[in-house]
Write a protein that holds these residues in place. Structure first.
Motif, mmCIF file in Angstrom:
data_model
loop_
_atom_site.group_PDB
_atom_site.id
_atom_site.type_symbol
_atom_site.label_atom_id
_atom_site.label_comp_id
_atom_site.label_asym_id
_atom_site.label_seq_id
_atom_site.Cartn_x
_atom_site.Cartn_y
_atom_site.Cartn_z
ATOM 1 N N ALA A 20 9.759 12.921 -19.364
ATOM 2 C CA ALA A 20 10.975 12.387 -18.749
ATOM 3 C C ALA A 20 12.002 13.444 -18.354
ATOM 4 C CB ALA A 20 11.610 11.340 -19.671
ATOM 5 N N PRO A 21 12.364 14.392 -19.227
ATOM 6 C CA PRO A 21 13.360 15.409 -18.821
ATOM 7 C C PRO A 21 12.908 16.245 -17.623
ATOM 8 C CG PRO A 21 13.062 15.405 -21.207
ATOM 9 C CD PRO A 21 11.962 14.566 -20.638
ATOM 10 N N ASN A 22 11.627 16.562 -17.543
ATOM 11 C CA ASN A 22 11.103 17.328 -16.415
ATOM 12 C C ASN A 22 11.119 16.513 -15.134
ATOM 13 O OD1 ASN A 22 10.521 19.579 -18.044
ATOM 14 N ND2 ASN A 22 8.571 18.687 -18.655
ATOM 15 N N LEU A 23 10.904 15.201 -15.235
ATOM 16 C CA LEU A 23 10.932 14.335 -14.058
ATOM 17 C C LEU A 23 12.311 14.311 -13.438
ATOM 18 C CD1 LEU A 23 8.852 11.237 -15.235
ATOM 19 C CD2 LEU A 23 8.241 12.872 -13.455
ATOM 20 N N GLU A 24 13.341 14.357 -14.256
ATOM 21 C CA GLU A 24 14.707 14.311 -13.747
ATOM 22 C C GLU A 24 14.964 15.476 -12.812
ATOM 23 O OE1 GLU A 24 19.115 13.186 -15.358
ATOM 24 O OE2 GLU A 24 17.633 13.925 -16.777
ATOM 25 N N VAL A 25 14.451 16.624 -13.152
ATOM 26 C CA VAL A 25 14.618 17.803 -12.302
ATOM 27 C C VAL A 25 13.895 17.620 -10.979
ATOM 28 C CG1 VAL A 25 14.122 20.262 -12.106
ATOM 29 C CG2 VAL A 25 14.896 19.327 -14.286
ATOM 30 N N LYS A 26 12.725 16.975 -11.006
ATOM 31 C CA LYS A 26 11.926 16.821 -9.794
ATOM 32 C C LYS A 26 12.450 15.715 -8.891
ATOM 33 C CE LYS A 26 7.647 18.325 -12.026
ATOM 34 N NZ LYS A 26 6.290 17.917 -12.441
ATOM 35 N N ILE A 27 12.952 14.632 -9.458
ATOM 36 C CA ILE A 27 13.315 13.465 -8.678
ATOM 37 C C ILE A 27 14.663 13.627 -7.967
ATOM 38 C CG2 ILE A 27 13.985 11.029 -8.820
ATOM 39 C CD1 ILE A 27 12.010 10.763 -11.124
ATOM 40 N N ASN A 28 15.655 14.056 -8.674
ATOM 41 C CA ASN A 28 17.011 13.960 -8.164
ATOM 42 C C ASN A 28 17.398 14.871 -7.000
ATOM 43 O OD1 ASN A 28 17.593 11.892 -9.895
ATOM 44 N ND2 ASN A 28 18.383 13.208 -11.497
ATOM 45 N N PRO A 29 17.097 16.165 -7.015
ATOM 46 C CA PRO A 29 17.680 17.051 -6.000
ATOM 47 C C PRO A 29 17.352 16.681 -4.560
ATOM 48 C CG PRO A 29 16.747 18.316 -7.802
ATOM 49 C CD PRO A 29 16.306 16.914 -7.995
ATOM 50 N N GLY A 30 16.090 16.444 -4.223
ATOM 51 C CA GLY A 30 15.725 16.160 -2.846
ATOM 52 C C GLY A 30 16.355 14.882 -2.336
ATOM 53 N N LEU A 31 16.235 13.810 -3.094
ATOM 54 C CA LEU A 31 16.797 12.535 -2.705
ATOM 55 C C LEU A 31 18.312 12.597 -2.676
ATOM 56 C CD1 LEU A 31 16.296 9.617 -1.961
ATOM 57 C CD2 LEU A 31 16.196 9.053 -4.393
ATOM 58 N N LEU A 61 8.375 4.127 -10.781
ATOM 59 C CA LEU A 61 8.145 4.135 -12.221
ATOM 60 C C LEU A 61 8.781 5.378 -12.833
ATOM 61 C CD1 LEU A 61 6.751 3.172 -14.822
ATOM 62 C CD2 LEU A 61 4.677 4.334 -14.036
ATOM 63 N N ALA A 62 8.627 6.514 -12.152
ATOM 64 C CA ALA A 62 9.205 7.762 -12.643
ATOM 65 C C ALA A 62 10.721 7.654 -12.748
ATOM 66 C CB ALA A 62 8.815 8.910 -11.713
ATOM 67 N N GLU A 63 11.340 7.071 -11.726
ATOM 68 C CA GLU A 63 12.801 6.932 -11.742
ATOM 69 C C GLU A 63 13.251 6.047 -12.902
ATOM 70 O OE1 GLU A 63 16.411 5.573 -8.779
ATOM 71 O OE2 GLU A 63 14.506 4.527 -8.744
ATOM 72 N N ALA A 64 12.560 4.926 -13.079
ATOM 73 C CA ALA A 64 12.918 4.012 -14.164
ATOM 74 C C ALA A 64 12.743 4.679 -15.522
ATOM 75 C CB ALA A 64 12.074 2.741 -14.081
ATOM 76 N N LEU A 65 11.727 5.526 -15.657
ATOM 77 C CA LEU A 65 11.493 6.243 -16.906
ATOM 78 C C LEU A 65 12.620 7.227 -17.176
ATOM 79 C CD1 LEU A 65 9.501 6.745 -19.242
ATOM 80 C CD2 LEU A 65 8.389 8.472 -17.806
ATOM 81 N N VAL A 66 13.038 7.941 -16.129
ATOM 82 C CA VAL A 66 14.123 8.913 -16.276
ATOM 83 C C VAL A 66 15.421 8.223 -16.678
ATOM 84 C CG1 VAL A 66 15.634 10.481 -14.984
ATOM 85 C CG2 VAL A 66 13.162 10.633 -14.725
ATOM 86 N N GLU A 67 15.689 7.052 -16.087
ATOM 87 C CA GLU A 67 16.953 6.353 -16.340
ATOM 88 C C GLU A 67 16.905 5.505 -17.605
ATOM 89 O OE1 GLU A 67 18.208 4.230 -12.897
ATOM 90 O OE2 GLU A 67 18.373 6.033 -11.662
ATOM 91 N N GLY A 68 15.791 5.553 -18.333
ATOM 92 C CA GLY A 68 15.694 4.814 -19.588
ATOM 93 C C GLY A 68 15.593 3.320 -19.424
ATOM 94 N N LEU A 69 15.052 2.868 -18.292
ATOM 95 C CA LEU A 69 14.959 1.439 -18.019
ATOM 96 C C LEU A 69 13.622 0.839 -18.455
ATOM 97 C CD1 LEU A 69 16.511 1.423 -14.422
ATOM 98 C CD2 LEU A 69 17.663 1.011 -16.602
ATOM 99 N N GLU A 124 1.226 12.599 -16.750
ATOM 100 C CA GLU A 124 2.107 13.096 -15.679
ATOM 101 C C GLU A 124 1.569 12.686 -14.315
ATOM 102 O OE1 GLU A 124 4.235 17.236 -14.126
ATOM 103 O OE2 GLU A 124 2.741 17.282 -15.721
ATOM 104 N N LYS A 125 0.267 12.774 -14.133
ATOM 105 C CA LYS A 125 -0.342 12.401 -12.855
ATOM 106 C C LYS A 125 -0.137 10.916 -12.564
ATOM 107 C CE LYS A 125 -4.690 12.654 -10.284
ATOM 108 N NZ LYS A 125 -6.114 13.069 -10.333
ATOM 109 N N ILE A 126 -0.291 10.084 -13.569
ATOM 110 C CA ILE A 126 -0.105 8.642 -13.402
ATOM 111 C C ILE A 126 1.332 8.329 -12.997
ATOM 112 C CG2 ILE A 126 -0.041 6.418 -14.612
ATOM 113 C CD1 ILE A 126 -2.391 7.452 -16.315
ATOM 114 N N VAL A 127 2.273 8.940 -13.692
ATOM 115 C CA VAL A 127 3.686 8.674 -13.411
ATOM 116 C C VAL A 127 4.081 9.216 -12.045
ATOM 117 C CG1 VAL A 127 6.056 9.187 -14.137
ATOM 118 C CG2 VAL A 127 4.326 8.580 -15.844
ATOM 119 N N ASN A 128 3.586 10.405 -11.697
ATOM 120 C CA ASN A 128 3.967 11.027 -10.423
ATOM 121 C C ASN A 128 3.433 10.279 -9.215
ATOM 122 O OD1 ASN A 128 5.512 13.078 -11.498
ATOM 123 N ND2 ASN A 128 3.823 14.538 -11.597
#
Length: 219
Positions: free
Chosen positions: A61-72, A18-26, A9-13
């Protein structure tokens, strides 16, 4: 004692794109796991199987989606007016001791009340000038004797009025440029101030550019 999921999690964050691409399945999760395996092992101080890293990535990945999307998403949906200008030209001059003086002469010749598009950015070795096409003759006269590196015509610009908190939102400009790139639009120039962001594109791309920027908040 730090766990494998915590390390992953620390590496991805620390790499938001990278986090966005992971969430979007890329991203191929197995390939990513192999890439960061040494980094994970160095942190936990022991050998780590690829399967354990893959499992950590899939759970993350599912937890990242919650963190990435709302603020942006909030910043993107609060972008203000979109201003389109056409009939622009782009001049690039090599920097010199007289270039700024020529720039001031040109501004004086235009006058303060004229409705022209005019922006100049000075780089380390070159200066870029994007102006209304109707100023072509004045530019060429004012900068006579300066070394012209490049000149482009048939350009248009789209300017976004940005929300005040855009500079605090990680990945904001990346999100804009990513959408432009995915639409196959070539950017001729980028001009940015604190609360404005301008893209200069070829005339043939202006309709697509406007559409992409207008609909960003719906993605």
């Amino acid at each position: 004692m730090i766990t494998i999921p915590q390390v992953v999690e620390k590496i991805v964050n620390t790499q938001p794109f990278l986090a966005e691409a992971l969430v979007e399945g890329l991203i191929n999760v197995s390939s990513l796991a192999r890439k960061i395996q040494n980094q994970v092992e160095d942190t936990v101080k022991k050998p780590v199987k690829i399967g354990a890293i893959i499992m950590a990535l899939n759970r993350l990945a599912p937890n990242l989606e919650v963190k990435i999307n709302p603020g942006l998403k909030d910043v993107i949906t609060n972008v203000g007016d979109i201003i389109v200008r056409s009939n622009l030209m782009d001049f690039t001059f090599k920097n010199s001791n007289t270039l700024i003086e020529k720039h001031m002469e040109l501004l004086r010749s235009i006058g303060p009340k004229q409705e022209f598009f005019y922006t100049m950015v000075q780089g380390v070795f070159e200066s870029n000038l994007v102006v209304s096409g109707s100023l072509q003759q004045k530019v060429e006269e004012a900068f006579n004797g300066e070394e012209l590196v490049a000149k482009n015509e048939k350009l248009s610009s789209v300017t976004l009025k940005l929300p005040a908190n855009n500079s605090q939102q990680l990945g904001f400009y990346y999100y804009i440029l990513k959408n432009i790139a995915w639409a196959g639009i070539n950017i001729e120039e980028v001009v940015s101030t604190t609360n404005e962001f301008t893209l200069v594109v070829h005339d043939s791309d202006i309709d697509k550019t406007f559409s992409v920027l207008k609909n960003m908040g719906n993605n």
